[in-house]
Design a protein around this motif. Structure first.
Motif, mmCIF file in Angstrom:
data_model
loop_
_atom_site.group_PDB
_atom_site.id
_atom_site.type_symbol
_atom_site.label_atom_id
_atom_site.label_comp_id
_atom_site.label_asym_id
_atom_site.label_seq_id
_atom_site.Cartn_x
_atom_site.Cartn_y
_atom_site.Cartn_z
ATOM 1 N N MET A 89 0.846 -1.207 0.000
ATOM 2 C CA MET A 89 0.000 0.000 0.000
ATOM 3 C C MET A 89 0.875 1.248 0.000
ATOM 4 S SD MET A 89 -2.776 -1.150 2.781
ATOM 5 C CE MET A 89 -3.525 -2.763 2.745
ATOM 6 N N GLY A 90 1.578 1.460 -1.045
ATOM 7 C CA GLY A 90 2.582 2.532 -1.085
ATOM 8 C C GLY A 90 2.036 3.940 -1.075
ATOM 9 N N ILE A 91 1.367 4.262 -0.006
ATOM 10 C CA ILE A 91 0.844 5.633 0.110
ATOM 11 C C ILE A 91 1.803 6.465 0.968
ATOM 12 C CG2 ILE A 91 -1.563 4.972 -0.177
ATOM 13 C CD1 ILE A 91 -1.611 5.305 3.010
ATOM 14 N N PHE A 92 1.568 7.764 0.990
ATOM 15 C CA PHE A 92 2.339 8.648 1.875
ATOM 16 C C PHE A 92 1.439 8.985 3.058
ATOM 17 C CE2 PHE A 92 4.125 9.405 -2.396
ATOM 18 C CZ PHE A 92 5.376 8.874 -2.148
ATOM 19 N N ALA A 93 1.673 8.292 4.165
ATOM 20 C CA ALA A 93 0.748 8.344 5.302
ATOM 21 C C ALA A 93 0.640 9.728 5.932
ATOM 22 C CB ALA A 93 1.181 7.330 6.348
ATOM 23 N N ASP A 94 1.703 10.523 5.867
ATOM 24 C CA ASP A 94 1.675 11.843 6.512
ATOM 25 C C ASP A 94 0.917 12.881 5.688
ATOM 26 O OD1 ASP A 94 3.126 10.855 8.559
ATOM 27 O OD2 ASP A 94 5.062 11.602 7.866
ATOM 28 N N LEU A 95 0.683 12.580 4.423
ATOM 29 C CA LEU A 95 -0.023 13.536 3.570
ATOM 30 C C LEU A 95 -1.507 13.191 3.519
ATOM 31 C CD1 LEU A 95 2.449 13.756 0.535
ATOM 32 C CD2 LEU A 95 2.422 15.122 2.602
ATOM 33 N N GLU A 99 -3.486 15.335 -1.173
ATOM 34 C CA GLU A 99 -2.068 15.568 -1.471
ATOM 35 C C GLU A 99 -1.429 14.342 -2.133
ATOM 36 O OE1 GLU A 99 -1.273 18.730 2.190
ATOM 37 O OE2 GLU A 99 -0.889 16.605 2.456
ATOM 38 N N ILE A 102 -2.635 14.460 -5.771
ATOM 39 C CA ILE A 102 -2.012 15.544 -6.552
ATOM 40 C C ILE A 102 -0.541 15.219 -6.835
ATOM 41 C CG2 ILE A 102 -1.274 17.972 -6.420
ATOM 42 C CD1 ILE A 102 -3.975 18.525 -5.036
ATOM 43 N N LEU A 103 0.096 14.638 -5.812
ATOM 44 C CA LEU A 103 1.512 14.276 -5.966
ATOM 45 C C LEU A 103 1.712 13.242 -7.075
ATOM 46 C CD1 LEU A 103 3.796 15.248 -4.006
ATOM 47 C CD2 LEU A 103 3.756 12.971 -3.058
ATOM 48 N N ALA A 104 0.710 12.354 -7.211
ATOM 49 C CA ALA A 104 0.846 11.282 -8.210
ATOM 50 C C ALA A 104 0.592 11.771 -9.629
ATOM 51 C CB ALA A 104 -0.117 10.151 -7.876
ATOM 52 N N ALA A 105 -0.068 12.934 -9.746
ATOM 53 C CA ALA A 105 -0.326 13.483 -11.084
ATOM 54 C C ALA A 105 0.893 14.304 -11.500
ATOM 55 C CB ALA A 105 -1.588 14.342 -11.051
ATOM 56 N N VAL A 106 1.924 13.608 -11.958
ATOM 57 C CA VAL A 106 3.222 14.277 -12.183
ATOM 58 C C VAL A 106 3.227 15.214 -13.393
ATOM 59 C CG1 VAL A 106 4.776 12.714 -10.996
ATOM 60 C CG2 VAL A 106 4.031 12.160 -13.297
ATOM 61 N N ARG A 148 -3.986 6.329 -7.023
ATOM 62 C CA ARG A 148 -2.825 7.183 -7.331
ATOM 63 C C ARG A 148 -2.189 6.800 -8.659
ATOM 64 N NH1 ARG A 148 1.496 7.487 -2.775
ATOM 65 N NH2 ARG A 148 2.186 5.936 -4.259
#
Lengths: 241, 349
Positions: A89-95, A99, A102-106, A148
């Motif tokens: 589950m490669g998410i960014f837990a703190d975001l 976010e 949006i981060l994944a839409a490079v 994502r």
């Protein structure tokens, strides 16, 4: 028949002193779902991670969309259109969920129509849009992880065990999302232990054993041949469902 | 107001109140707390807020451990000192020194990052430690240029010195030192808001993603080394700007006031106590720490006198033991606030 999107030829990958991939030959046709099957520890995850560049191939070639990407860095591979969903589950837990998306839409701001589609497929993402990703349940985290990768139209999706450890209702949501993606003509290389999901989604199959591909063919052939399943994977798909 | 804070709300009523109290106290410090010592403390708090916030960008938001932050702080301070000495008293000298100090800090940070950020984070920490030690020794040895251990005294524009008397306001004598304080206050406020903008920008989000899992960030398409390098340069340049403000305020620079490893440890403690990766933690950490450094001894002296009739207690509260109690306070704060004060106030745990 058009040229395959991805072709691995004689790929060897070591992780520390362990020789994990020992000459993988794999072809992923465009616009189809290729299932990568096999017992635990045979090198399925390492194959995906070698394609995205987490592990460097020691030998062999990885032809992606007409070019050898073996020497290419991971970010360049991602920007070339490879979406990767890791098994953890490669998410960014703190975001927040927003976010993360949006981060994944490079390549720019997310497309609103695509976002709407994702909200339709994974309703909790809309509900928890402003929540910290780390506070989501396991299933919701997996939804976010897949969403994502789907936020932009990728040429190739590498998805590692998306239904692992999830409740049956969430598994069905995941399978539905992947079916939607398949119907859009996406090219997917999918590692999946849930045979019902694998059977429902897969067009082609590659079975691994000891760091090599030992069998390739159509899902229709494998799913109807219990003896073949038993020989290749040590159990039948029907029995495992 | 929210726009000014880049949409990053304090997210806790208590935290908001504390931040407002600190802001008002610092904004009106010359009038609320008249006196040389209190103004000195207020200016130091302002400068350390920026210094700690710039370190938080590195440690809290990017997950990079550096021991060279005081070196960058010192570069900014020495930039102002050297330009003021060589160009003479004037605003042009302050501007040139500040700009050159920040550029030198960013360039040095870029070099260090380029050589060490490609490998493990611990290697970067070791390199920064080595470079910072080397620079401290160089500054000490090159006494002809840097003044060595004695440091440098220099003149700043007269407008910013106590000699520039401007009359009285609210019963307090206003002079150039007051103006100098407001230069420090507004300079620090602008730099802090700039850092807040950076961490709340898409760039800041990528840094947070990298801090959490650099491989995942790469797999999404972000070049980790490039982002870490830019963060390191930004952090170094901001630390240098804080150093320049410090030099303008003190009119003196020396290895002990800007380059010492002791200050580096103080910065680390302030970040941890305030709360890493929050920016607002820098305000709380720096305020508490500087106040404790300046007033704990006085407070203990008063407490020792008040308890003189009791056995043992006055000895424990002897002002000479202030460092011991400062240590105890910090151990307790780390124990009770593992996510820092801001983390605790925001999460209620």
């Amino acid at each position: 028949m058009s040229e395959p999107l991805l072709t691995l030829s004689g790929v060897y990958t070591d992780i520390d002193q362990y020789h994990i991939l020992q000459g993988v030959d794999l072809t992923v046709p465009r616009g189809a779902v290729t299932m990568l099957l096999g017992r635990n520890g045979v090198g399925k995850t390492t194959t995906l991670r070698t394609i995205i560049g987490h592990w460097k191939a020691k030998a062999g070639s990885i032809m992606y969309d007409g070019q050898d990407i073996v020497a290419m860095a991971t970010p360049a591979r991602a920007r070339a259109g490879i979406g990767f969903v890791p098994e953890d589950m490669g998410i960014f837990a703190d975001l927040t969920v927003e976010e993360n998306m949006i981060l994944a839409a490079v390549s720019g701001a997310p497309d609103p129509a695509r976002l709407d589609w994702l909200f339709g497929v994974f309703p909790p993402l809309k509900t928890f849009w402003n929540s910290q990703a780390g506070t989501l349940s396991g299933g919701q985290k997996q939804m976010l992880s897949i969403a994502r990768a789907m936020i932009e139209d990728r040429k190739l999706y590498l998805i590692d065990e998306p239904t692992k450890g999830l409740a049956p209702a969430i598994v069905s949501t995941m399978a539905g999302a992947l079916r939607d993606l398949k119907e859009q003509g996406a090219t997917i290389l999918l590692v999946e232990q849930n045979f019902a999901v694998a059977k429902a989604l897969g067009d082609h199959v590659a079975v691994m054993e000891d760091g090599k591909i030992i069998w390739t063919g159509d899902m229709a052939t494998l799913s109807t041949d219990a003896a073949l399943q038993e020989r290749l994977m040590g159990l039948s798909m029907e029995a495992a469902q | 107001m929210l726009h000014l804070l880049s949409g990053d709300k304090p997210r806790s009523v208590v935290l908001t109140i504390i931040l407002l109290v600190i802001l008002i106290s610092l904004a009106f410090a010359p009038f609320l707390f008249p006196g040389v010592r209190s103004l000195e403390t207020a200016a130091r708090i302002c400068i350390f807020i920026v210094l700690v916030a710039s370190y938080d960008l590195l440690l809290g938001y990017s997950g990079i451990v550096s021991f060279a932050h005081t070196m960058f702080f010192g570069l900014g301070a020495y930039g102002v000192a050297l330009s003021s000495i060589h160009m003479g008293r004037g605003y042009d000298a302050l501007i040139v020194g500040t700009v050159l100090g920040a550029i030198a800090a960013a360039a040095l940070a870029w070099l260090i990052a380029l050589f060490s950020l490609r490998v493990r984070a611990i290697f970067f920490a070791m390199i920064t430690l080595a470079v910072a030690s080397a620079v401290a020794v160089l500054v000490s040895q090159l006494s002809g240029l840097t003044g060595g251990e004695d440091g440098l005294n220099y003149k700043i524009p007269r407008d910013l010195t106590p000699a520039n008397r401007l009359g009285e306001f609210l019963g307090v004598k206003v002079n150039g030192k007051t103006l100098n304080y407001y230069l420090v206050f507004f300079g620090s406020a602008a730099l802090f808001l700039l850092l807040l903008r950076v961490v709340n920008s898409p760039f800041g989000r990528v840094l947070q993603a990298i801090r959490e899992n650099d491989f995942r960030a790469e797999a999404v398409g972000y070049r980790v080394v490039w982002y870490r390098t830019v963060a390191t340069c930004l952090s170094a340049a901001t630390a240098a700007l804080a150093g320049s403000l410090f030099a303008i305020w003190l009119r003196y620079v020396g290895p002990d006031t800007t380059l010492s490893f002791e200050i580096m440890l103080d910065i680390l403690l302030m970040v941890v106590i305030g709360g890493m990766g929050t920016m607002y933690g820098a305000i709380l950490g720096a305020t508490l720490f500087v106040l404790a450094q300046n007033y704990l001894q006085t407070l203990m002296g008063a407490a020792s006198e008040a308890t003189h009739s009791l056995p043992l207690v006055p000895h424990l509260l002897d002002p000479d033991r202030w460092l011991l109690w400062l240590g105890v306070l910090f151990v307790l704060s780390v124990y009770f606030f593992p996510t820092g004060i801001v983390g605790r106030l925001r999460n209620g745990r």
